[in-house]
Design a protein around this motif. Structure first.
Motif, PDB file in Angstrom:
ATOM      1  N   THR A  17      46.478  41.595  26.319  1.00 42.92           N
ATOM      2  CA  THR A  17      45.394  41.034  25.524  1.00 42.92           C
ATOM      3  C   THR A  17      45.920  39.796  24.806  1.00 42.92           C
TER       4      THR A  17
ATOM      5  N   LEU B 165      43.341  39.324  28.705  1.00 43.18           N
ATOM      6  CA  LEU B 165      42.040  39.861  28.296  1.00 43.18           C
ATOM      7  C   LEU B 165      41.820  39.546  26.822  1.00 43.18           C
TER       8      LEU B 165
ATOM      9  N   GLY C 183      40.223  40.970  24.529  1.00 42.45           N
ATOM     10  CA  GLY C 183      39.586  42.275  24.398  1.00 42.45           C
ATOM     11  C   GLY C 183      38.834  42.405  23.087  1.00 42.45           C
ATOM     12  N   ASP C 184      37.842  43.303  23.101  1.00 41.76           N
ATOM     13  CA  ASP C 184      37.176  43.567  21.819  1.00 41.76           C
ATOM     14  C   ASP C 184      38.087  44.393  20.911  1.00 41.76           C
ATOM     15  N   SER C 185      39.296  44.733  21.418  1.00 43.00           N
ATOM     16  CA  SER C 185      40.334  45.291  20.543  1.00 43.00           C
ATOM     17  C   SER C 185      40.676  44.288  19.443  1.00 43.00           C
TER      18      SER C 185
ATOM     19  N   ASP D 166      35.790  39.932  26.945  1.00 46.11           N
ATOM     20  CA  ASP D 166      35.106  41.219  26.829  1.00 46.11           C
ATOM     21  C   ASP D 166      33.681  41.017  26.318  1.00 46.11           C
TER      22      ASP D 166
ATOM     23  N   LYS E  88      34.377  41.304  31.046  1.00 48.89           N
ATOM     24  CA  LYS E  88      34.579  42.747  31.215  1.00 48.89           C
ATOM     25  C   LYS E  88      33.483  43.491  30.463  1.00 48.89           C
TER      26      LYS E  88
ATOM     27  N   HIS F  23      35.200  48.756  33.090  1.00 53.76           N
ATOM     28  CA  HIS F  23      36.105  49.519  32.210  1.00 53.76           C
ATOM     29  C   HIS F  23      35.616  50.966  32.168  1.00 53.76           C
TER      30      HIS F  23
ATOM     31  N   VAL G  90      39.281  48.657  34.931  1.00 53.29           N
ATOM     32  CA  VAL G  90      40.240  49.186  33.956  1.00 53.29           C
ATOM     33  C   VAL G  90      40.047  50.695  33.875  1.00 53.29           C
TER      34      VAL G  90
ATOM     35  N   GLU H  83      41.179  53.645  31.418  1.00 52.52           N
ATOM     36  CA  GLU H  83      41.842  53.902  30.135  1.00 52.52           C
ATOM     37  C   GLU H  83      41.883  55.399  29.846  1.00 52.52           C
TER      38      GLU H  83
ATOM     39  N   ILE I 275      45.687  51.735  31.619  1.00 54.78           N
ATOM     40  CA  ILE I 275      46.210  51.787  30.244  1.00 54.78           C
ATOM     41  C   ILE I 275      46.172  53.266  29.876  1.00 54.78           C
TER      42      ILE I 275
ATOM     43  N   VAL J 107      47.782  47.168  31.731  1.00 56.55           N
ATOM     44  CA  VAL J 107      47.429  46.331  30.578  1.00 56.55           C
ATOM     45  C   VAL J 107      47.880  47.038  29.304  1.00 56.55           C
TER      46      VAL J 107
ATOM     47  N   VAL K  91      47.700  46.321  24.840  1.00 53.35           N
ATOM     48  CA  VAL K  91      47.254  45.491  23.721  1.00 53.35           C
ATOM     49  C   VAL K  91      48.507  44.835  23.132  1.00 53.35           C
TER      50      VAL K  91
HETATM   51  O1  KIV Z   1      39.676  45.543  24.285  1.00 57.28           O
HETATM   52  C1  KIV Z   1      40.724  45.791  24.899  1.00 57.28           C
HETATM   53  O2  KIV Z   1      41.827  45.377  24.511  1.00 57.28           O
HETATM   54  C2  KIV Z   1      40.625  46.586  26.108  1.00 57.28           C
HETATM   55  C3  KIV Z   1      41.890  47.025  26.758  1.00 57.28           C
HETATM   56  C4  KIV Z   1      42.459  48.172  26.032  1.00 57.28           C
HETATM   57  C5  KIV Z   1      41.707  47.292  28.194  1.00 57.28           C
HETATM   58  O3  KIV Z   1      39.555  46.898  26.529  1.00 57.28           O
END
Ligand code: KIV
Length: 289
Positions: free
Chosen positions: A47, A66, A68-70, A108, A138, A162, A204, A206, A227, A237, A239
């Motif tokens: 990410t 990515l 990511g929305d993380s 994302d 994604k 995902h 993905v 998870e 993940i 992947v 984070v």
């Molecule tokens: O948002 C994110 O970082 C993710 C990853 C964990 C795949 O979706």
């Protein structure tokens, strides 16, 4: 740092033979990932949420990043990914695109930006491509996001699906391993095939049992990105703030910590503070006369 939203800067024939460690400098495309699966080549994805960090990973040869929305938990200080907005995703995705020149950047689709239906999903995906310059988007869900995946793909935007633990549904499913038991495993397989049939270029997985992830990987012609899904996926992947030790607190079992950035930064901040308080910074070489 390079600031290229660019597509190819050299012909496809000059593609690097491998995704990681290759010599090519043009942007990686989803076709490169398909070819890697055909060659049986594994690849890493990290990410990224800002231009400078993304440029470090680009220089390190990470072929796919990515946004990511993380970012909700890891960058913006929210408790979950749920509050992340399209404005936040667009701003940070654009920064990551500007900080890179080789990696494929996947943006994302945040919670609430595609659940209403295919048209809303296409509008959100289009915004990420046009305003941020991402090469793909994604979204979470297999069969439940079928119409969205189909319309986005048909409109020319590559989609990464995902499955397994889908953090946007945390209020419904909690954080636990998915796909355990026969029915859940069959459903995950059906979801993966549905995503592939709808045109997704990768999936993905998870928090999925390793054996099930291996079966999904063997059943699909598109790559799986694991993940917490064992070693048999085509790609892995993590984070970045977890694997580099910036995130505080207890890490999930699947995270391998490759650095302790939190300690490095904390030590540097304390050393600076002590120098300032003790009058040893700045010195003559840091001053102008
Ligand atoms: O948002 C994110 O970082 C993710 C990853 C964990 C795949 O979706």
């Amino acid at each position: 740092m390079t600031h290229a939203v660019s597509p190819a800067r050299e012909p496809a024939s000059a593609a690097s033979p491998t995704l990681y460690g290759g010599t090519g400098t043009r942007r990686i495309t989803v076709r490169d990932l398909t070819l890697a699966k055909e060659r049986g080549e594994k690849w890493p994805m990290l990410t990224a949420y800002d231009a400078m960090t993304a440029s470090v990973f680009d220089d390190a040869g990470i072929p796919v990043m990515l946004v990511g929305d993380s970012m909700g938990n890891c960058h913006l200080g929210y408790e979950t990914t749920v509050p992340v907005t399209m404005d936040e995703m667009t701003l940070l995705s654009a920064a990551v695109v500007r900080g890179t020149s080789r990696a494929l950047i996947v943006g994302d689709l945040p919670f609430g930006s595609y659940q209403e239906g295919a048209v809303q999903a296409l509008r959100s995906a289009t915004r990420l491509v046009k305003e941020a310059g991402v090469g793909a988007v994604k979204l979470e869900g297999g069969q439940r996001s079928l119409a969205q995946t189909e319309l986005i793909v048909q409109s020319g935007i590559p989609v990464m699906s995902h499955l397994g633990l889908t953090p946007q549904s945390v209020n419904a499913m909690g954080y636990r391993v998915q796909g355990r038991g026969d029915e859940a495993a069959h459903q995950l397989l059906r979801d993966a095939k549905a995503a592939q049939d709808a045109g997704a270029f990768a999936v993905v997985l998870e928090l999925v049992p390793a054996e099930l992830a291996a079966e999904v990987t063997r059943s699909l012609h598109i790559p799986t990105v694991g993940i917490g899904a064992g070693s048999e996926c085509d790609a892995q992947v993590l984070v970045w703030t977890d694997m580099m030790g910036l995130t505080g607190g207890k890490m999930p079992k699947f995270v391998k910590q490759y650095a302790n950035i939190r300690k490095t930064m904390g030590d540097a901040a304390k050393a600076f503070a002590e120098d300032v308080v003790g009058g040893t910074f700045p010195q003559a070489e840091h001053a102008f006369h």
